[in-house]
Each structure stands twice: as C-alpha cells, then as structure tokens.
Design an enzyme around this catalytic site. Structure first.
Site, PDB file in Angstrom:
ATOM      1  CB  CYS A  79      -7.543 -23.287  10.246  1.00  0.00           C
ATOM      2  SG  CYS A  79      -8.396 -23.161  11.824  1.00  0.00           S
ATOM      3  CG  ASP A  98      -6.208  -5.019   1.827  1.00  0.00           C
ATOM      4  OD1 ASP A  98      -5.681  -4.486   2.833  1.00  0.00           O
ATOM      5  OD2 ASP A  98      -6.882  -4.373   1.005  1.00  0.00           O
ATOM      6  CG  ASP A 119      -2.058   0.972   1.104  1.00  0.00           C
ATOM      7  OD1 ASP A 119      -2.181   1.613   0.050  1.00  0.00           O
ATOM      8  OD2 ASP A 119      -2.828   1.093   2.071  1.00  0.00           O
ATOM      9  CB  SER A 120       0.447   4.483  -1.668  1.00  0.00           C
ATOM     10  OG  SER A 120      -0.699   5.029  -1.040  1.00  0.00           O
ATOM     11  N   GLY A 121       0.735   4.117   1.626  1.00  0.00           N
ATOM     12  CA  GLY A 121       0.908   4.905   2.834  1.00  0.00           C
ATOM     13  C   GLY A 121      -0.037   6.077   2.921  1.00  0.00           C
ATOM     14  N   GLY A 122      -0.763   6.344   1.844  1.00  0.00           N
ATOM     15  CA  GLY A 122      -1.660   7.489   1.834  1.00  0.00           C
ATOM     16  C   GLY A 122      -2.733   7.411   2.899  1.00  0.00           C
ATOM     17  CG  PHE A 123      -6.181   4.482   4.919  1.00  0.00           C
ATOM     18  CD1 PHE A 123      -7.460   4.941   4.679  1.00  0.00           C
ATOM     19  CD2 PHE A 123      -5.924   3.800   6.096  1.00  0.00           C
ATOM     20  CE1 PHE A 123      -8.478   4.727   5.605  1.00  0.00           C
ATOM     21  CE2 PHE A 123      -6.934   3.580   7.034  1.00  0.00           C
ATOM     22  CZ  PHE A 123      -8.215   4.046   6.774  1.00  0.00           C
ATOM     23  CB  CYS A 177     -12.652 -24.558   9.834  1.00  0.00           C
ATOM     24  SG  CYS A 177     -11.219 -23.482   9.547  1.00  0.00           S
ATOM     25  N   GLY A 228     -11.571   3.953  -0.598  1.00  0.00           N
ATOM     26  CA  GLY A 228     -12.542   4.799   0.080  1.00  0.00           C
ATOM     27  C   GLY A 228     -13.829   4.107   0.451  1.00  0.00           C
ATOM     28  CB  CYS A 270     -10.851 -25.908  13.051  1.00  0.00           C
ATOM     29  SG  CYS A 270     -11.665 -24.301  13.243  1.00  0.00           S
ATOM     30  CG  HIS A 311     -10.858 -19.968  12.813  1.00  0.00           C
ATOM     31  ND1 HIS A 311     -11.339 -21.110  12.219  1.00  0.00           N
ATOM     32  CD2 HIS A 311     -11.939 -19.140  12.973  1.00  0.00           C
ATOM     33  CE1 HIS A 311     -12.649 -21.006  12.031  1.00  0.00           C
ATOM     34  NE2 HIS A 311     -13.031 -19.815  12.482  1.00  0.00           N
ATOM     35  CG  ASP A 332      -5.419   6.907  -2.531  1.00  0.00           C
ATOM     36  OD1 ASP A 332      -4.528   6.617  -1.707  1.00  0.00           O
ATOM     37  OD2 ASP A 332      -6.539   6.378  -2.507  1.00  0.00           O
TER      38      ASP A 332
END
Length: 395
Positions: free
Chosen positions: A310, A270, A96-100, A308, A220, A313, A339, A150
């Site tokens: 995993c 994600d 991710d760009s770091g903008g958020f 499940c 967004g 479980c 899990h 962004d």
C-alpha cells in the site's frame, strides 16, 4: 432476462473444501471472489479519494440506503445518473437496505407490520422506511446489487424473539421482490437471519431460495457475538445456500474474519471497521492489530507491515505516521485507512490465489497462526453445533 442483466453471473472456478474462488459478472464489470468490499456509507469511503480506492484495487464498494435517503436524497442521486454517475465510480456498487441502521436507532423508532417510523437523530424529522420504501430508494440509487429490507435482532436474543424477527424478515422479503422495479439490471439479495438458533437459520436458508435471487447474504453476525460463535453460524448456514450463487457475509472485517469466512464458503465481505479503527490509530499487521501512537513506534523506521504494497507502507515509516497521528494530522488517518483496506483486500486476493493453486488450507493455517499466538491455536476451530437443530443456540 434481457438487457444488461444478462451480465450478472457467478462462475465458480475452483474449490478447496468449502473455500471457493469465483468470478462475479455485473453490469459494471467483473469481481474476482473472494472479495472484501470497502464501505462508502455516504457515497464515499471515509477519508479516501476515488483514485486512492482504485489504487487499492477495490473492485466493488458499498453505499447505504438509509444515510443516502436522509442526505442528499435518492432523487438527487438519480438525476446525477445513480450512484455510479454521482460518485463517478464505474465499477460495481452494492447498497445496503438501511434496515440495520433503522433498527439501531432504538428509542428513535417505532416498528409495525409494514416497516419502521423513525426520527432523524440529527434533525428530528420523522420518516418512514419499510421494504417498499427501501426498494424505491435502492432502485433510484441504481447499484448493481441491492439488499432486501430485513429485521436484524440484537445479541443476545431469546429464541422466541428471534423467531418473531425472522417471520418479519420473511414477510418483508416477499414485499421486497414485489416492489423491486428494476429486476432487469439490479440484483436483489435476500438476507438469511435467525440469530444463533440453528433451526431458525435452516428455515431462513430454505425460505430465501423460493425467490429468483442472484445471490444470498448471511446477516445478524456482527451484532455482538464472539468470533467462534460467528464462525459456527456461518459454517452451519453457508453450505445450505446454492453453490452456484455468491454468498455474502455482512458486516465482518478483520483478517481473521475473512480467513474463517472464506474457509466456510463465503465469497463477499464488507465492514466499516478498517477505516473506523484507522481513525482511532489502529492498524492491521500479519501478526495482529497494533496501535500507532504507542511509544514502541517512536523511532521505528520500518513500514506498518513488512511486505505490504500500500501507499503508506511503500513511502512512510511507523515513526512518521505516529508523529502525524499525534499531531492530529488527517493524513495519518487517511494513510492508516489505506493500509487497513489494502490488508483486507489482499487477504481476499491471496486466499483466492491459494484456492486456485489448491493450497488454501496451508495458506489458512499459516496466516491465521501468525495472527494468533500458538497458545491460541485450539480456539481456531468453531464450536460444534448441537446434534439436534431443536436443541437451541450454537454451543
């Protein structure tokens, strides 16, 4: 294009309605889509080892440019061979760009035309981050896919504020492609913003397609909007993006989110939610989210969720995990994280198989109905959009 970047290709293998099953080729391997991508903010998925991630069948993971810029620094990561060498993770990575993160700092930041000046909340040191700096950081980190820098407006926001924010995002996107130094082996995904305003989303979707991108993201939609509104945004926006490129819905991470997104043409997801809620004792099941510390599990010797596969479980009971969590054992948080991640990875995998078999709509209805009681079924579909794009936000 030359070299490794020839390996970056997206193939659609099947469609059912808007839902798509595909195969995304990258320089570090192929990813079957739809796919959920665990978030490794600081170059590790919180509480999990590399071996545990591999066992979960996590074929692509995330890192974050903002956090890695502050600590340990992109130059050190680059000297280690980029994130792949630093983490010893030889499967695909997205950054991710770091903008958020920067725009979440509120009083700690000051924005101008070319980026943001901000203070590290931990040390108080002042830094600069904009499209040019974000591209340099992500080029050093060396992920297969990197995101454009962004401006992500909060929710709620006025139409005028959303318009100004979108204009900033569009101006910065041009700078991102200008300053991207490794187009031969790193794909740069633009991000479609526009908040809850259809005509702004339309403008953004058209604008990003002017650039030589290998995929697109919808941003967004994880800043406070209710789920039905998120679905309306995605349902409106996703079909406007190229059908032969991957579509990434940023920051959503419940089974319901994935099901609705896939149904509306999303390929990649994600979210930090699965590990975050695990640390607070919550876990996903096929009938909804539950809390492990509840008394009802004190003598429950069954798995977290029937069926499940995993580690948690397959080898441990709800009663045992409740005991560990109440004793504040880190093992409980790790097992709950394993899990929750596996649930989301499997939802995407099962949806993919259903699309390939032409059975997605049945899978969607049955799975979502189990997650939502029958009384909630009328709210499954997203609200309709206004007939005129100029009419305002999604109703």
């Amino acid at each position: 294009m030359t070299g490794h970047f020839q390996q970056f290709e997206f193939k659609r293998l099947a469609n059912q309605g808007e839902a798509r099953a595909g195969l995304l080729h990258t320089p570090h391997g192929s990813v079957e889509t739809p796919v959920f991508m665990p978030v490794g903010t600081h170059s590790a998925v919180r509480g999990l080892t590399r071996a545990q991630l591999l066992a979960l069948e996590a074929n692509i993971i995330l890192g974050n440019a903002y956090h890695l810029f502050l600590r340990p620094g992109p130059a050190l990561v680059a000297r280690a061979g980029g994130l792949h060498g630093w983490m010893n993770w030889q499967r695909p990575i997205l950054t991710d760009s770091g903008g958020f993160q920067v725009f979440s700092l509120a009083s700690w930041r000051k924005m101008d035309a070319d980026g943001v000046t901000f203070k590290d909340p931990i040390t108080g040191s002042q830094y600069r981050l904009g499209p040019k700096e974000s591209m340099a950081i992500q080029n050093q980190l060396g992920a297969d896919i990197m995101m454009a820098f962004d401006d992500c407006p909060p929710y709620p926001v006025t139409q005028e504020q959303a318009k100004t924010s979108l204009e900033t995002t569009q101006r910065w996107l041009d700078q991102c492609f200008t300053h991207h130094q490794r187009p031969h082996d790193q794909a740069l995904f633009p991000i479609v913003q526009g908040s809850v305003f259809p005509h702004l989303r339309d403008q953004a979707a058209a604008h990003v397609q002017q650039y030589p991108a290998h995929g697109y993201a919808i941003g967004g939609v994880s800043v406070g909007e209710p789920p039905d509104l998120v679905e309306a945004i995605v349902r409106h926006t996703a079909p406007q993006l190229p059908a032969d490129k991957p579509r990434y819905l940023m920051g959503v991470g419940t089974p319901e989110d994935l099901l609705r997104g896939i149904r509306n043409g999303i390929d990649m997801f994600d979210c930090v939610m699965p590990t975050r809620i695990a640390r607070h004792g919550s876990f996903f099941t096929r009938t909804g989210r539950k809390i492990i510390k509840n008394l009802e599990f004190s003598e429950d010797f069954g798995p977290l969720d029937e069926g499940c596969d995993c580690e948690a479980c397959q080898h441990h009971s709800r009663a045992y995990l409740r005991h560990l969590y109440r004793m504040n054992e880190q093992t409980a948080k790790t097992l709950l994280s394993i899990h929750n991640l596996r649930v989301l990875i499997r939802v995407a995998q099962q949806a993919r198989q259903a699309i390939l078999k032409g059975q997605f709509e049945d899978f969607y209805q049955q799975t979502l109905l189990a997650l939502k009681p029958p009384v909630a079924r009328p709210s499954v579909l997203a609200p309709a959009l206004p007939s005129s794009a100029e009419a305002g936000p999604y109703s």
